[in-house]
Write a protein that holds these residues in place. Structure first.
Motif, PDB file in Angstrom:
ATOM      1  N   LYS A 320     -12.693  42.757   9.423  1.00 46.79           N
ATOM      2  CA  LYS A 320     -11.564  43.588   9.000  1.00 46.79           C
ATOM      3  C   LYS A 320     -11.712  45.025   9.487  1.00 46.79           C
ATOM      4  N   HIS A 323     -12.937  44.395  13.948  1.00 48.05           N
ATOM      5  CA  HIS A 323     -12.344  43.397  14.846  1.00 48.05           C
ATOM      6  C   HIS A 323     -11.180  42.664  14.200  1.00 48.05           C
ATOM      7  N   PRO A 324     -10.162  43.375  13.740  1.00 49.14           N
ATOM      8  CA  PRO A 324      -9.069  42.680  13.043  1.00 49.14           C
ATOM      9  C   PRO A 324      -8.369  41.638  13.904  1.00 49.14           C
ATOM     10  N   GLU A 325      -8.458  41.797  15.224  1.00 53.07           N
ATOM     11  CA  GLU A 325      -7.824  40.823  16.123  1.00 53.07           C
ATOM     12  C   GLU A 325      -8.511  39.469  16.083  1.00 53.07           C
ATOM     13  N   LEU A 326      -9.732  39.419  15.528  1.00 57.36           N
ATOM     14  CA  LEU A 326     -10.483  38.159  15.449  1.00 57.36           C
ATOM     15  C   LEU A 326     -10.340  37.471  14.105  1.00 57.36           C
TER      16      LEU A 326
END
Length: 329
Positions: A320, A323-326
């Protein structure tokens, strides 16, 4: 009902290839002796782990893994997840000491796993003890992997190139601080390891359980402590490498009762993140049943993807923040 049963014992100094083959094929777990690591070395590492967890909270929190886009550092009690449920343990995650690798455009996101460790300033000796331990166990695991591949009839050096350069070896120092206030006994939930081999050092406090073929599906056996031995289990990459002839085995840890603490130090013998695991040529390949099909836990031949999936699931706070894209779901 859970059972107490002895795992196979493998002596690396006087190896019986057939016994190693059977242990790997039939159970996926065994006790390793004759490995050359002295009791004094083992006591030194577990002593360093106890010293770390005895530090004041402020010293441990200063190296919280939330600080690290590389998932390194201290995880507070209850901040790790297995199968969506919290694990009642705290831990320090350590890997190869490398410069940060922020993925360039077009590079896989698993390169975020490569970077520097976080070390407590109040315990400076921990760095040397931990990195030296990883070097020592890398040598043991290299010998063991060669012996294991040869025992099933494969070329013992088949995966040497996958470990060249900067292999993603990984050490956890773990404390299980007794049972959670809600009496939940999940120290760490049932899971498989992502790489080739895991060599686990524990104290004498019980808790490790292994899913075993002689039990009903989903049944576990308790693993007794064998002084001086490492508990070894096969990881998912060996399942991929042998197309399911060897299987990664589910295991879990139950919290010790009351306020009793348990300490352990698993070492994960892993290849480079970008290593792609080719099928091993060996006589039993025609009898392989294929890798485990689990939509919730796909297996990847490119190690970095197999490793990243686990870290993303287990550490949603780091995802969070960095790396919110992960994020999953």
């Amino acid at each position: 009902m859970d059972q107490l049963i002895s795992l196979p014992v493998i002596d690396l100094s006087d190896l019986d290839p057939d016994a190693l083959h059977r242990a790997a094929r039939d159970v996926g777990f065994f006790q390793l002796v004759g490995h050359g690591i002295t009791p004094a070395e083992q006591a030194r590492l577990l002593g360093a782990a106890r010293a770390f967890f005895a530090l004041p909270e402020t010293d441990r929190h200063a190296i919280d893994n939330l600080n690290s886009p590389h998932f390194r550092g201290y995880t507070r009690i209850g901040n790790e997840r297995t199968q969506g449920r919290r694990d009642w343990r705290d831990q320090l995650d350590i890997s190869n000491e490398l410069p940060p690798h922020a993925p360039a455009p077009g590079e896989p996101p698993y390169w975020w796993l490569e970077g520097p460790n976080q070390w407590p300033t109040a315990l400076p000796e921990l760095r040397h003890i931990s990195l030296e331990w990883m070097d020592r166990l890398s040598t043991v695991a290299h010998r063991l992997l060669h012996a294991l591949l040869a025992s099933i009839g494969g070329p013992e050096d088949f995966y040497d190139d996958a470990f060249s350069g900067n292999p993603r070896n990984h050490l956890k120092l773990i404390r299980y601080p007794g049972q959670a206030p809600e009496s939940d006994d999940q120290g760490v939930g049932a899971h498989k390891d992502y790489g080739f081999l895991t060599l686990l050092l524990t104290d004498e406090v019980p808790g490790l359980e292994v899913e075993a073929p002689e039990t009903a599906p989903g049944g576990f056996i308790k693993v007794p402590h064998l002084p001086g031995a490492f508990v070894v289990n096969l990881g998912e990459l060996l399942e991929v490498a042998t197309n399911g002839y060897l299987k990664a085995t589910n295991h879990r840890v139950l919290s010790p009762p009351g306020a009793r603490e348990r300490y352990s130090a698993p070492f994960f013998y892993n290849p480079r993140l970008d290593a792609r695991i080719a099928p091993l040529p060996f006589p039993g390949a025609s009898h392989a049943t294929g890798v485990t099909e689990d939509p919730g836990n796909p297996l990847f031949a490119e190690f970095g993807w197999n490793e990243l999936k686990g870290w993303v699931r287990a550490h949603p706070g780091v995802v969070k923040k960095h790396h919110p894209e992960l994020a999953i779901g």
